[in-house]
Design an enzyme around this catalytic site. Structure first.
Site, mmCIF file in Angstrom:
data_model
loop_
_atom_site.group_PDB
_atom_site.id
_atom_site.type_symbol
_atom_site.label_atom_id
_atom_site.label_comp_id
_atom_site.label_asym_id
_atom_site.label_seq_id
_atom_site.Cartn_x
_atom_site.Cartn_y
_atom_site.Cartn_z
ATOM 1 N N ARG A 150 0.833 -1.212 0.000
ATOM 2 C CA ARG A 150 0.000 0.000 0.000
ATOM 3 C C ARG A 150 0.863 1.256 0.000
ATOM 4 O O ARG A 150 0.385 2.348 0.298
ATOM 5 C CB ARG A 150 -0.934 -0.025 1.212
ATOM 6 C CG ARG A 150 -1.941 -1.175 1.168
ATOM 7 C CD ARG A 150 -2.964 -1.057 2.284
ATOM 8 N NE ARG A 150 -2.388 -1.345 3.594
ATOM 9 C CZ ARG A 150 -2.473 -2.511 4.224
ATOM 10 N NH1 ARG A 150 -3.092 -3.535 3.646
ATOM 11 N NH2 ARG A 150 -1.949 -2.685 5.426
ATOM 12 N N CYS A 170 1.059 20.900 -9.849
ATOM 13 C CA CYS A 170 -0.404 20.880 -9.751
ATOM 14 C C CYS A 170 -0.883 19.454 -9.485
ATOM 15 O O CYS A 170 -1.739 19.232 -8.644
ATOM 16 C CB CYS A 170 -1.031 21.419 -11.030
ATOM 17 S SG CYS A 170 -0.702 23.169 -11.331
ATOM 18 N N ARG A 190 -3.889 18.943 -6.837
ATOM 19 C CA ARG A 190 -4.300 20.022 -5.940
ATOM 20 C C ARG A 190 -5.012 21.137 -6.684
ATOM 21 O O ARG A 190 -5.876 21.830 -6.135
ATOM 22 C CB ARG A 190 -3.086 20.603 -5.208
ATOM 23 C CG ARG A 190 -2.119 21.333 -6.126
ATOM 24 C CD ARG A 190 -1.064 22.142 -5.414
ATOM 25 N NE ARG A 190 -0.185 22.791 -6.382
ATOM 26 C CZ ARG A 190 -0.402 23.980 -6.926
ATOM 27 N NH1 ARG A 190 -1.485 24.682 -6.598
ATOM 28 N NH2 ARG A 190 0.443 24.489 -7.805
ATOM 29 N N SER A 191 -4.624 21.364 -7.956
ATOM 30 C CA SER A 191 -5.126 22.490 -8.735
ATOM 31 C C SER A 191 -5.342 22.034 -10.165
ATOM 32 O O SER A 191 -4.452 21.425 -10.760
ATOM 33 C CB SER A 191 -4.121 23.651 -8.685
ATOM 34 O OG SER A 191 -4.531 24.726 -9.503
ATOM 35 N N HIS A 231 -11.135 24.373 -11.453
ATOM 36 C CA HIS A 231 -11.552 25.705 -11.869
ATOM 37 C C HIS A 231 -11.590 25.873 -13.383
ATOM 38 O O HIS A 231 -10.831 25.253 -14.116
ATOM 39 C CB HIS A 231 -10.641 26.777 -11.252
ATOM 40 C CG HIS A 231 -9.183 26.474 -11.392
ATOM 41 N ND1 HIS A 231 -8.479 25.788 -10.418
ATOM 42 C CD2 HIS A 231 -8.288 26.748 -12.377
ATOM 43 C CE1 HIS A 231 -7.214 25.661 -10.796
ATOM 44 N NE2 HIS A 231 -7.074 26.234 -11.992
ATOM 45 N N TYR A 233 -11.266 29.017 -15.938
ATOM 46 C CA TYR A 233 -10.948 30.442 -16.060
ATOM 47 C C TYR A 233 -12.079 31.137 -16.816
ATOM 48 O O TYR A 233 -12.662 30.568 -17.745
ATOM 49 C CB TYR A 233 -9.608 30.634 -16.765
ATOM 50 C CG TYR A 233 -8.430 30.282 -15.885
ATOM 51 C CD1 TYR A 233 -7.933 31.199 -14.959
ATOM 52 C CD2 TYR A 233 -7.836 29.027 -15.944
ATOM 53 C CE1 TYR A 233 -6.873 30.874 -14.128
ATOM 54 C CE2 TYR A 233 -6.772 28.690 -15.116
ATOM 55 C CZ TYR A 233 -6.298 29.619 -14.211
ATOM 56 O OH TYR A 233 -5.252 29.294 -13.380
#
Length: 286
Positions: A150, A170, A190-191, A231, A233
């Site tokens: 794992r 990212c 994360r982004s 997101h 833009y």
């Protein structure tokens, strides 16, 4: 791919207007997951033409441990150009060159490229030399020798070096999972630039899974994609709406000719039967 279109719809429905570090605001939502069965085809977005050549070259660049854009621009991949150019503009060497002129210098002048083409210790550096550890090589060895582990994890997020990267990772961490002789991959990002970035990220880590499955004599399983800040833009909203009017096509197939992941070249990777809708352009936010 329906999963990707559903993701775009979710961001539009759940997202809120939000400012960020760039000059372009976003519609942003938090926490989403997609799953792709890689045995059913290679997950390359079909509702717009997606540049597979750039995706494959970028992944090979990561695998090599490279962090300089010269390899990319020499292979007509321009997705990273803006960040070293913005850094160069702040240097004493800047002579008011345009981005196009800067890239030409990267191609023509090895010394210039070494000095101004580096992004800092980004993905490739962390995959192959995270504080002296070759994470990619180690995880392949673990998949071969201890597939039930794992701990089949590679992290691109190195807090001690974040401040020296022109763009912090990212897509930050990925984990492999072996079951029924199939290799699956789970990416945490994360982004996520939903319009421009996510089609690349899905295909890139799917390709990585195919490469590692071949290297370790396994079949491909699932690619699971978990996203933090998702997101769109605001200057991509019309493009997203256009894409949502289109219907996904059958997924293409992938042929890999070289088994050794550390020796593989672009010519060893072949995408077949890729059908797609016309390209939809959008500007990257820096």
């Amino acid at each position: 791919m329906k999963q990707y279109l559903d993701f775009l719809k979710w961001v539009l429905e759940k997202g809120k207007h939000k400012e960020n570090r760039t000059s372009v605001d976003t519609i942003s939502a938090f926490g989403y997951q997609m799953r792709f069965d890689l045995s059913k085809g290679f997950p390359l977005v079909t509702t717009k033409k997606t540049n597979f050549s750039a995706i494959a070259h970028e992944l090979l660049w990561f695998i090599k441990g490279d962090t300089n854009i010269k390899y990319l621009v020499d292979n007509k991949v321009n997705i990273w150009n803006q960040w070293p150019y913005e850094s160069y503009k702040k240097s004493q060497d800047f002579q008011s060159e345009s981005l196009k002129e800067f890239i030409q210098k990267i191609k023509d002048d090895n010394e210039f490229a070494q000095k101004h083409g580096n992004l800092g210790p980004v993905y490739g550096k962390q995959w192959r030399d995270f504080l002296g550890i070759d994470q990619l090589k180690k995880v392949i060895e673990q998949i071969k020798n201890n597939p039930n582990s794992r701990r089949l994890i590679v992290s691109s997020w190195n807090p001690s070096e974040i401040d020296t990267m022109l763009l912090p990772p990212c897509h930050t961490l990925f984990q492999f999972y072996v079951n029924d002789n199939k290799l699956s991959c789970h990416l945490y990002q994360r982004s996520a630039d939903a319009f421009l970035g996510i089609p690349f990220n899905i295909a890139s880590y799917a390709l990585l899974t195919f490469l590692l499955a071949q290297e370790t004599n396994l079949e491909v399983g699932d690619f699971v994609h978990s996203i933090g800040d998702a997101h769109i833009y605001v200057n991509h909203l019309e493009q997203v709406k256009t894409q949502l009017k289109r219907n996904p096509k059958e997924l293409p197939k992938l042929i890999i000719k070289n088994k050794n992941i550390f020796e593989i070249n672009f010519e060893d990777i072949e995408l077949v039967d890729y059908e797609f809708d016309p390209i939809i352009k959008g500007e990257v936010a820096v």
